[in-house]
Structures are given as structure tokens and as C-alpha cells.
Design a protein around this motif. Structure first.
Motif, PDB file in Angstrom:
ATOM      1  N   GLY A 230       0.784  -1.235   0.000  1.00  0.00           N
ATOM      2  CA  GLY A 230       0.000   0.000   0.000  1.00  0.00           C
ATOM      3  C   GLY A 230       0.811   1.278   0.000  1.00  0.00           C
ATOM      4  N   ARG A 231       2.111   1.162  -0.202  1.00  0.00           N
ATOM      5  CA  ARG A 231       2.936   2.384  -0.222  1.00  0.00           C
ATOM      6  C   ARG A 231       2.541   3.267  -1.403  1.00  0.00           C
TER       7      ARG A 231
ATOM      8  N   MET B 192      -0.684   5.311  -0.706  1.00  0.00           N
ATOM      9  CA  MET B 192      -0.523   6.515   0.107  1.00  0.00           C
ATOM     10  C   MET B 192       0.046   7.674  -0.704  1.00  0.00           C
TER      11      MET B 192
ATOM     12  N   ARG C 294      -4.265  -7.186  10.576  1.00  0.00           N
ATOM     13  CA  ARG C 294      -5.145  -6.479   9.649  1.00  0.00           C
ATOM     14  C   ARG C 294      -6.377  -7.327   9.310  1.00  0.00           C
TER      15      ARG C 294
ATOM     16  N   TRP D 294      -9.377  -5.455  11.094  1.00  0.00           N
ATOM     17  CA  TRP D 294     -10.020  -4.524  10.167  1.00  0.00           C
ATOM     18  C   TRP D 294     -10.894  -5.197   9.111  1.00  0.00           C
TER      19      TRP D 294
ATOM     20  N   VAL E  38       1.198  -1.033  10.275  1.00  0.00           N
ATOM     21  CA  VAL E  38       1.494   0.398  10.413  1.00  0.00           C
ATOM     22  C   VAL E  38       0.710   1.223   9.388  1.00  0.00           C
ATOM     23  N   ARG E  39       1.117   1.111   8.129  1.00  0.00           N
ATOM     24  CA  ARG E  39       0.474   1.933   7.087  1.00  0.00           C
ATOM     25  C   ARG E  39      -1.001   1.575   6.942  1.00  0.00           C
ATOM     26  N   ASN E  40      -1.303   0.305   7.070  1.00  0.00           N
ATOM     27  CA  ASN E  40      -2.681  -0.134   6.852  1.00  0.00           C
ATOM     28  C   ASN E  40      -3.408  -0.500   8.139  1.00  0.00           C
ATOM     29  N   GLY E  41      -2.747  -0.262   9.275  1.00  0.00           N
ATOM     30  CA  GLY E  41      -3.367  -0.667  10.534  1.00  0.00           C
ATOM     31  C   GLY E  41      -3.328   0.381  11.625  1.00  0.00           C
ATOM     32  N   GLY E  42      -2.586   1.447  11.387  1.00  0.00           N
ATOM     33  CA  GLY E  42      -2.599   2.565  12.326  1.00  0.00           C
ATOM     34  C   GLY E  42      -1.775   2.379  13.581  1.00  0.00           C
TER      35      GLY E  42
ATOM     36  N   ILE F  19       1.379   2.927  14.824  1.00  0.00           N
ATOM     37  CA  ILE F  19       2.553   3.666  14.334  1.00  0.00           C
ATOM     38  C   ILE F  19       3.499   4.050  15.475  1.00  0.00           C
TER      39      ILE F  19
END
Lengths: 446, 225
Positions: free
Chosen positions: A116-117, A120, A282, A286, A336-340, A342
Motif C-alpha cells: 500500500g505504499r 498513500m 489487519r 479490520w 502500520v500503514r494499513n493498521g494505524g 505507528i
């Protein structure tokens, strides 16, 4: 499942009408306007290329994220838009045929970790990873998931865990780890509780822990012990992973998620704690509520959040002199990027690691290790997987760290292979492992 | 009638249908078709709504959607921008030129007139922004990776919009060009809902969904440690 028909004159297998129909069903999935939006948004600017480790390491234009978007949306255009149906040459609307699906398999399964980089950083805001997953679902509907990945899913569906570990073997491993725990904390009452109804926490595992790295189980057990936690494992359903998320098969993903949801309910746990597994976190936190279309009646959190809570609440104490080496952190994309998640892992490490160095870039901009998206399960892409790892190897090398921490067992696997291939000479550990090493136990406190 | 366009004979003037020629009517019809089909796209998006999320949210949606349209788009945050600054700024200028040309087209229905200095300033700006569009087109033609990604729609869309800006600039200075202006504008309007130009509608939905996705999971807006 639809079957494949005979060969064409050119020797290429053709798709049955049934397969095509099943494949196109993906465009009817209930996703609000999200799918329609992202299928229609890419403007082919191509600026996403440098966000992708496949493109960065190979320079191959085929691996540009926009190309992955385009192969999915080109099929959509061909069958679902006026222009694509009537003037397919104008908008590159592609037939769903064997050539298209072969390319889709190579690009969507073999050349994307769904990190997913690119999403973003997309100049428009196209959720590229979501479209890749949509393309994978299309292939899954058509029975075209790579056999290696599908076998991992099948293992989970058939045995309850993705490594088909027999229950007695699992129980024996836990007993062994309990003995280790008792020795380590010097307390005969230390336990690894199993199948306990009413424990506050039901904890999960990545099956690679009991199979290959049982000490990571005792590491987390040691943290639970130090925090005085009420917790339990389940022998019936403990697997945090859900590879059907990667294969794009929602019914199998639903089945796997449902088992964990049911087990949490059966054991009356208040909180389900997801082990250090990026995609597992994830998939359950989610995606599973959406697979099952329900709000879970229990709390779901990651072990990273839990450990951070223990530190904040003073339930565990860590020795700041224990870790003397330079430590860096690899951020798992799905966590991190897709799960928050951080800041929690940074809070934990900065709490007791005196020499902590961030990778560049890090956090939500971090590069994937190359093991995501089911790549570790698809051995046919091993060479490609290690090629794209060059980016991560270089990131690690630049930190001059001796220890790489990552709260994800899949990432640990990939980083361990990177460590050997690129001769980095680092130690790869999970967050629980490094925290357990630095724990100050009650008897030590006195 | 006074005040009907840049000169008394130039621009279309709805308030005086006697001055409308065939190309005016064509552009009017094209605008109607464009708006109708765009409305179809828009209504479909609104009707489908946002996806239902069952997971417990970890953040707030509205600030994340706001961030999606603002901070997340800035060169400081967006790699596609800061790694490609010339393209990024050319793209912004190109879009500004498009917005101005569209605004001028709509204003043309009102019979508004412009001072000479303003006409020259707008024409120069539009020529510059159409130059940016041409640059982006040339880049698409020359770069192998972009060429292989492109389809005829990409080229046609760029050419139509770039020419639209150019002809708008020309007609600001030379009213004899207005038949060409209205024909080209009609082509653009008719093409808009069919090709990638419709990203003008979907862009907003994409940024909304992205903000929703990251906001629900507590990723956006970025939090301080």
C-alpha cells in the motif's frame, strides 16, 4: 469451481464462460462506491513507479503500480463501461482471456506485496492495493490462485492452522515452553494457560511460533507473567494468520475469521490479543468484521498495543541497561500503514533501548520487507522476492544497527533471509522477544 | 446589445439568441450532454454511498478526509510530488489553466466583457499552462514506461484539454477564432464523460475514500508520538 477447457489452436488454454462469469462477479461486490471510484480514477501519470520496491529494484516498467491497476480496470472497462464495450481500443479495454489472466497472476500475485505504499503516495488517491486485492479475488473466483499460496490457505481451512500442526504437537510445545518459563522466571506457579474460560485475554499465535520459534511464545508468556495478566491460549483456534486475505478468497477468509471470533466468544474472553503478525492483525481487526458483517462484542487489540499499555500503566518494568547494541525498527506494512499502529512500538523501544535508530524512510512511509502479500508462501517468486529485498537491506545497513526489531513474524522470516543473503550480520527479533529480554521481574525488583 | 462578449460581435450571448450561430447551439447541446452524463456518474457514486465498516474505528473520519484533500497532497508528504517536482508543478499549472478556461466558457454565456489588460494577462497565462500540458504530453510520448502505460484516451484527453486552453487564449485576443473555439469546446464536452477526463468527478470520490480508509484506521491525519 469452473473447469478449464481444451487447448486452443495456438496451444493456449482458454477460459470457460463459467470462469469468465465468476471472474467478472468481482465487480458486483458490495463495497459502496469505493470499487467504482478506484476503477475509474487512475490517470496513468505513472508517478507511482518509485513508490514500489519491485520497480525500484528492477527498473521494469511492467511493475509500475499503475500497470497493476490498469490490468484490473481494463477488464472492468471492457465489460462494464459504454466506451470499453464499444470502443475497446480507445481505452485499452481488455478481454478476460488466458493472456490477460496469465499477466494478472504474474503482476498481482507475483509482483505485489499489497504493502500500500503506492496508495498513500498516489497523485489522485487511487487505493492501488485494494484494486490488486480485487484482481486477486477475480483470479480466486476463477480458480487461478498460485497453488503454493492456495495450499497454505487450504492447510488453515482443513486443519485450523496454516502449518497443519497437530493439536497434540502444539500442546507438547506449550508444555515445553511452560517449563522454560518456570525456569526463566524462577517461579513454579508461572503458567501458559490453555483453553481457560473467562480469562480476560485470549492470545493468538502465528503458527510459525510453535513450529519453528517456540521461544517467542515463552517471551510473550513472560510478559504476561510479569504483568500479572489473566490470559489464555486456545488449542482449538490460535492461528492469527489469514492467508485467504492474500489469496483474495472472501469465503475462505470469512471461514477462518469466524473460527477465531467464535473461539473468543466460547472462551468468554474480554479482549482478543493479536500476536505480532502484520497481515493477521489487519485481517482480523479490520477485515474480519466486514467479512462477517458484525461488530465484535469483544475488544480486539494487537500485542504491540498491549505491551505499550503495560509500560504506561507500570505493570511491567524494563531494564534500560540490558540492550547495549544499536537497535532499529522495521514497520510491517499491514500493522502500520494499513493498521494505524505507528507510535506504540516506538514508545516501547524508546522506553528502554538507549540507542534506537529509525530507518529512512520509516513509519507509514517505510518500505515493505518484500515478504508481504503472501510472497513468503509463493516459492515460485523467491528470486524476485529476494531481489526486491535490496531496498530493505540497504535501509538496514544505513542504520548501522545490530538488532532489527519487527512486530511481525512474516517480516522476521523475510528479514532473516535478507540478513543471510545480504550478509548484514544483524539479529532479527520480535518486539515481545526484545521486551522479554529486558523485563525486570518482581523477584529481581526486590 | 452591449456587453456581449469580448467584443460586441465575439462571444456567445445567451441573453440575445439572435446573435447565436450554429456552433453556439452545438456547444450548448454538448454542454447539456456532458452535464447529463456527468450527473449519471455522480448519482451512481452517491447512490452507492460509502462502504459499511464493521470494525471499531481507531480514528476520526472527517479530519482524515480533510487531510486527504490537503496535507496528504502536499509535496512535503507525497512522494509522487516531491520526486517529480517539475511534473507536479506543471500538472498544477495545467489544471489551473483548465479551470480558468472552463470558467471563461461559462462566463461567456453571461455576455461579460474584459478589459484589454486582463484579456492579455489571461491569454498569456493560458498559453503558459497549455505549454505545461504539451510538456506532459511530450513526456508521455518520450518516456518508455509512460508510453507503455498509455492508451489512445490518454493522448486524446491531453490534446483536447491543451487545445481548449490554447484556443481560449487565442479567442481572448482574436474574436475571429470563436467558431473554432466553440467547436473544440464541444468536442471536449462530448468526450469528457467517456474517457479519463471524468477523473474530474472521480478524483474527489477517490480522495474521500482514501481519507475514510486511513481515518477509520487511525493513520490519517498523522498523530504526534
Amino acid at each position: 469451481m469452473a473447469t478449464k477447457t481444451s487447448l486452443t489452436e495456438t496451444g493456449m488454454e482458454v477460459l470457460t464462460n463459467g470462469q469468465i462469469t465468476k471472474g467478472l462477479e468481482v465487480f458486483e461486490q458490495p463495497a459502496g462506491s469505493k470499487l467504482l471510484t478506484h476503477l475509474n480514477s487512475c490517470v496513468h501519470c505513472g508517478l507511482c513507479a518509485e513508490s514500489c520496491i519491485y520497480y525500484l529494484t528492477t527498473g521494469d516498467d511492467r511493475f509500475t503500480p499503475a500497470r497493476k491497476v490498469d490490468i484490473v480496470s481494463s477488464v472492468y472497462r471492457r465489460y462494464r463501461t459504454f466506451t470499453g464495450k464499444n470502443l475497446p481500443w480507445l481505452v485499452n479495454a481488455r478481454e478476460l482471456n488466458r493472456a490477460t489472466t496469465d499477466e494478472m497472476v504474474d503482476l498481482l500475485f507475483g509482483a505485489c506485496t499489497m504493502c500500500g505504499r503506492c496508495t498513500m503516495h498516489c497523485s489522485i488517491g487511487v487505493d492501488i492495493a485494494y484494486l490488486v486485492r480485487t484482481g486477486r479475488t477475480m483470479l480466486s473466483n476463477m480458480g487461478m490462485v498460485p497453488a503454493t499460496l492456495q495450499s497454505t490457505v487450504n492447510a488453515a481451512v482443513e486443519s485450523g492452522n496454516n502449518m497443519s500442526i497437530p493439536t497434540d504437537e502444539f500442546v507438547a510445545t506449550l508444555q515445553w515452553m511452560e517449563e522454560e518459563l518456570i525456569d526463566e522466571v524462577a517461579d513454579p506457579n508461572a503458567r501458559i494457560p490453555v483453553n481457560e474460560t473467562g480469562a480476560r485475554i485470549l492470545y493468538t499465535l502465528n503458527p510459525r511460533e510453535p513450529k519453528f520459534f517456540p521461544l517467542s511464545i515463552s517471551a510473550m508468556a513472560k510478559i504476561f507473567f510479569a504483568a500479572g495478566e489473566s490470559w489464555s491460549l486456545s488449542t482449538k483456534m490460535y492461528d492469527v494468520t489469514n492467508y485467504a486475505y492474500f489469496s483474495g478468497n472472501p469465503s475462505e477468509a470469512r471461514l477462518i475469521a469466524e473460527r477465531l471470533r467464535r473461539e473468543t466468544g466460547d472462551l468468554k474472553a474480554k479482549t482478543l490479543v493479536l500476536a505480532e503478525c502484520g497481515h493477521g492483525s489487519r485481517a482480523f481487526r479490520w477485515e474480519a468484521p466486514n467479512y462477517l458483517q458484525e461488530h465484535f462484542p469483544f475488544e480486539v487489540k494487537t500485542s504491540v498495543e498491549l505491551i505499550a499499555e503495560y509500560i504506561r500503566d507500570g505493570k511491567i518494568r524494563l531494564d534500560p541497561e540490558k540492550i547495549k547494541d544499536v537497535v532499529t525498527l522495521h514497520d510491517p506494512c499491514n500493522l502500520v500503514r494499513n493498521g494505524g499502529i505507528i507510535h506504540e512500538q516506538r514508545y516501547i523501544l524508546k522506553h528502554f533501548v538507549p540507542d534506537f535508530v529509525e530507518m529512512t524512510p520509516s513509519g507509514t512511509d517505510n518500505y515493505c520487507c518484500g515478504g508481504g502479500g503472501g510472497q513468503l508462501a509463493m516459492s515460485e517468486y523467491n528470486d524476485r522476492r529476494m531481489k526486491i529485498a535490496e531496498v530493505k537491506a540497504e535501509q538496514i545497513r544505513k542504520t548501522r544497527a545490530k538488532i532489527v526489531v519487527t512486530p511481525c513474524h512474516n517480516c522476521v522470516d523475510q528479514l532473516s533471509q535478507i540478513n543471510i543473503t545480504f550478509k548484514l550480520g544483524v539479529k532479527i527479533v520480535t518486539l515481545a522477544e526484545i521486551v522479554a529480554d529486558a523485563l525486570i521481574l518482581e523477584n529481581e525488583k526486590k | 446589445m452591449q456587453g456581449c462578449g469580448i467584443t460586441e460581435t465575439g462571444w456567445l450571448c445567451l441573453v440575445n439568441p439572435d446573435k447565436m450561430h450554429w456552433y453556439h447551439w452545438i456547444s450548448l447541446a454538448s454542454l447539456g450532454i456532458c452535464l447529463l452524463l456527468s450527473l449519471v456518474h455522480l448519482i451512481r457514486l452517491i447512490r452507492l454511498g460509502r462502504p459499511t465498516e464493521y470494525a471499531t474505528p481507531a480514528g476520526k473520519i472527517n479530519p482524515a478526509i480533510g487531510y486527504s484533500f490537503t496535507g496528504a497532497m502536499s509535496p512535503a508528504k507525497k512522494e509522487t510530488a516531491f520526486l517529480h517536482l517539475p511534473t507536479y508543478f506543471a500538472g498544477i499549472a495545467y489544471h489551473l489553466g483548465t479551470f480558468l478556461a472552463i470558467l471563461l466558457f461559462f462566463l461567456s454565456w453571461t455576455g461579460i466583457t474584459y478589459p484589454v489588460v486582463l484579456r492579455f494577462a489571461m491569454a498569456i497565462f493560458l498559453l503558459a499552462t497549455s505549454g505545461c500540458g504539451s510538456g506532459i504530453l511530450i513526456k508521455r510520448m518520450l518516456k518508455k514506461g509512460l508510453r507503455s502505460l498509455s492508451n489512445p484516451d490518454d493522448y486524446i484527453s491531453n490534446i483536447l484539454v491543451t487545445f481548449f486552453q490554447m484556443v481560449t487564449a487565442v479567442v481572448l485576443l482574436w474574436d475571429k477564432a470563436y467558431p473554432v473555439y466553440f467547436i473544440l469546446t464541444s468536442m471536449l464536452l462530448l468526450y469528457f464523460p467517456a474517457g479519463k477526463l471524468k477523473h474530474a468527478i472521480y478524483f474527489f470520490a477517490a480522495r474521500y475514500h482514501l481519507g475514510f480508509f486511513y481515518g477509520w484506521r487511525g493513520v490519517w491525519p498523522p498523530k504526534q508520538a
